[in-house]
Design a protein around this motif. Structure first.
Motif, short mmCIF file in Angstrom:
data_model
loop_
_atom_site.label_atom_id
_atom_site.label_comp_id
_atom_site.label_asym_id
_atom_site.label_seq_id
_atom_site.Cartn_x
_atom_site.Cartn_y
_atom_site.Cartn_z
N LEU B 79 0.86 -1.22 0.03
CA LEU B 79 0.14 0.06 0.04
C LEU B 79 0.99 1.45 0.10
CD1 LEU B 79 -2.83 -0.95 2.53
CD2 LEU B 79 -3.02 -0.62 0.03
N ILE B 107 -3.92 -0.55 -9.56
CA ILE B 107 -4.68 -0.18 -8.07
C ILE B 107 -6.19 -0.61 -7.98
CG2 ILE B 107 -5.00 2.13 -9.23
CD1 ILE B 107 -4.71 3.22 -6.29
N VAL B 116 -11.08 -5.85 3.15
CA VAL B 116 -10.75 -6.09 4.69
C VAL B 116 -12.30 -6.11 5.15
CG1 VAL B 116 -10.26 -4.67 6.86
CG2 VAL B 116 -8.61 -4.36 4.84
N ASN B 117 -12.23 -7.33 5.75
CA ASN B 117 -13.54 -7.73 6.21
C ASN B 117 -14.82 -7.70 5.46
OD1 ASN B 117 -13.06 -8.21 9.20
ND2 ASN B 117 -13.23 -5.90 9.46
N MET B 119 -15.02 -5.80 2.80
CA MET B 119 -15.33 -4.46 2.37
C MET B 119 -14.15 -3.78 1.71
SD MET B 119 -17.96 -2.80 5.00
CE MET B 119 -18.10 -1.49 3.67
N PRO B 120 -14.28 -2.95 0.69
CA PRO B 120 -12.98 -2.51 0.11
C PRO B 120 -12.32 -1.47 1.12
CG PRO B 120 -14.92 -1.72 -0.87
CD PRO B 120 -15.34 -2.84 -0.18
N MET B 121 -10.98 -1.41 0.97
CA MET B 121 -10.38 -0.70 1.58
C MET B 121 -10.81 0.81 1.45
SD MET B 121 -6.51 -2.52 1.57
CE MET B 121 -6.31 -2.55 -0.06
N VAL B 122 -11.24 1.51 2.58
CA VAL B 122 -11.70 2.83 2.43
C VAL B 122 -10.45 3.77 2.02
CG1 VAL B 122 -12.51 4.73 3.92
CG2 VAL B 122 -13.29 2.56 4.13
N ALA B 123 -9.12 3.52 2.34
CA ALA B 123 -8.15 4.19 2.00
C ALA B 123 -7.95 4.58 0.64
CB ALA B 123 -6.89 3.85 2.79
N LEU B 124 -8.38 3.42 -0.15
CA LEU B 124 -8.19 3.52 -1.56
C LEU B 124 -9.26 4.32 -2.39
CD1 LEU B 124 -6.68 0.03 -2.38
CD2 LEU B 124 -5.41 2.13 -1.84
N PRO B 127 -8.39 7.74 -3.71
CA PRO B 127 -7.53 7.66 -4.80
C PRO B 127 -7.63 7.06 -6.09
CG PRO B 127 -6.34 7.10 -2.64
CD PRO B 127 -7.75 7.34 -2.37
#
Lengths: 268, 221
Positions: B79, B107, B116-117, B119-124, B127
């Motif tokens: 990441l 990406i 994660v769990n 669900m898509p990674m919120v951090a991405l 971006p």
């Protein structure tokens, strides 16, 4: 394989250490009750310092203040940490739900009895009220627990002693992060828990537990560092927070500074 | 779940690297995971076919590491490397459209696979949207390579993206409509791709059977 523990711990701790060092000695000065000139710091001082501290805090600082999730999110700008924090938060919420259900289930039979006797309070609501639900606190506690579980000692312990064979008092028990405790009480529980876990450290080559004492100190040092940013916590904890676990930690530096200042003026 | 390790396309790597990657899939704590993540990203930026696959490989390594040692080293390195490339994406695009397109493909692939769990990674989310918006800019719409990338990714992850943040999806589609209607000099292929994605989203991220017939059926004569 006895080198595994230092590696794993170093992975977690070295990034912390790196970041605490990078900010220099003045970082801890606003945690002391007294300023450089010896006068007591007012609340105002603490509040602005707390604000400054949250702004300057490195993204991977691992014992977040209860200043709330907002500042932490702003600080951890790298995607790796963001995802990890998010994951931890979700796990925490899930754990919290599970714990709530467990409490309610356990108190089921009691509730009926109480209702029949006509008393208004019920066990489960009391238990509910004393649940720690502040996300910041829970996250911090979970991180502390994770440090302890991420050791060889813990691995060996859970393999050696299955849960149903554990005896209270003798076998270490992970502190319950969902119960209400003061900051001091909690940190003390964690420390004791980790100390107890050391009994399961892998033996060193020469067969003694010497290295473990070293690790013990490391553990204590880590825990003391955890203590430092407790100053601005609200409520009764604030009174405790100002006093360090190690009283000499507060006194000595101040004196040294005073002496240094005096010495400096002499040199001039 | 899906395919065995043999089916990952490692042929583009030299034998030593292939060995390293295969080991990473089975025994992650025995390898240098930072090195592995860099190898995977480097290859993804060169090879668009690989960048479509790489998400699956990364997912497997992340799962394997979590299971084996409860670690996150690989994911974190991956990441953060992605983030560094993201910061320099404008330079990357100026240097090589191909590399830029590979990056976006990669990406988006990671967004799709590394959940994660569940669900898509919120951090991405932001971006990825930033990348999509960039692809919808007038200068990008002129390149079929970029338009192709844009619509392909929207097909794959558009629905998830919209769920994560519908406002930005609306904004993106304002741009796409504008491009389709107003921009001069677009090739007919580009206009076809844009029209199709507009209909696709309007249909709730799927094409009606008639639209499907129009865009994807063989012409009978």
């Amino acid at each position: 394989m006895s080198t595994r523990t230092p590696d794993r711990r170093t992975d977690a701790t070295s990034s912390r250490r790196e970041h605490t060092r990078s900010s220099g000695p003045s970082r801890w000065s606003h945690c002391r009750k007294r300023g450089v000139d010896g006068s007591m710091r007012t609340d105002e001082h603490e509040r602005t310092d707390e604000h400054e501290r949250t702004e300057g805090r490195h993204s991977s600082f691992t014992t977040p203040e209860s200043s709330g999730p907002v500042s932490r999110c702003a600080a951890s700008s790298d995607w790796g940490s963001q995802v990890e924090d998010n994951e931890m938060r979700r796990d925490l919420h899930r754990d919290l739900q599970r714990y709530r259900r467990r409490i309610l289930a356990a108190d089921g039979p009691h509730r009926e009895r109480k209702a029949s006797s006509g008393s208004s309070g019920s066990c489960d609501s009391k238990e509910e009220e004393s649940l720690e639900t502040d996300e910041g606190v829970l996250l911090r506690r979970q991180k502390q627990i994770s440090y302890g579980k991420n050791t060889l000692a813990y691995d060996r312990y859970i393999r050696e002693v299955p849960k149903h064979l554990r005896q209270p008092g003798i076998h270490p028990k992970t502190p319950n992060k969902f119960r209400k405790y003061s900051r001091r009480s909690w940190d003390q529980q964690i420390k004791l828990w980790r100390v107890k876990l050391h009994a399961w450290d892998p033996p060193t080559d020469n067969g003694t537990q010497e290295d473990n004492e070293e690790q013990l100190d490391l553990g204590d040092i880590m825990d003391i560092e955890l203590d430092f940013p407790t100053l601005a916590e609200p409520g009764p904890q604030a009174a405790h927070a100002g006093v360090m676990e190690d009283p000499e930690g507060t006194g000595t530096p101040v004196k040294v500074q005073r002496m240094d200042a005096a010495a400096a003026s002499d040199v001039v | 779940m899906e395919n065995s390790t043999d089916e990952y396309r490692f042929q583009s790597f030299d034998p030593d690297t292939q060995m390293l990657l295969k080991t990473a899939l089975k025994d992650p704590s025995s390898v240098d995971l930072e090195k592995v993540s860099n190898i995977i990203v480097d290859q993804s930026l060169k090879d668009q076919v690989f960048s479509k696959e790489a998400g699956r490989i990364c997912y497997t390594i992340v799962q394997a590491e979590a299971k084996q040692s409860d670690g996150n080293v690989f994911r974190r390195n991956l990441l953060n490397r992605l983030q560094r490339e993201f910061k320099d994406r404008e330079d990357m695009r100026a240097r090589s459209i191909h590399e830029w397109v590979c990056y976006v493909t990669f990406i988006c692939n990671i967004f799709d696979y590394l959940k994660v769990n569940n669900m898509p990674m919120v951090a991405l989310v932001h971006p990825v949207y930033d990348c999509m918006m960039r692809l919808a800019q007038p200068d990008a719409l002129k390149n079929e390579e970029e338009v192709d990338c844009l619509v392909l990714q929207l097909h794959r992850i558009g629905e998830q993206l919209e769920k994560a943040n519908s406002q930005r999806m609306d904004q993106l589609f304002f741009l796409l409509r504008d491009g389709f209607l107003l921009q001069e000099g677009l090739t007919s292929m580009t206009r076809l791709l844009l029209l199709e994605i507009l209909e696709f989203r309007a249909g709730g991220w799927m094409l009606s059977s008639t639209a499907n017939k129009y865009y994807y059926s063989e012409i009978s004569d």
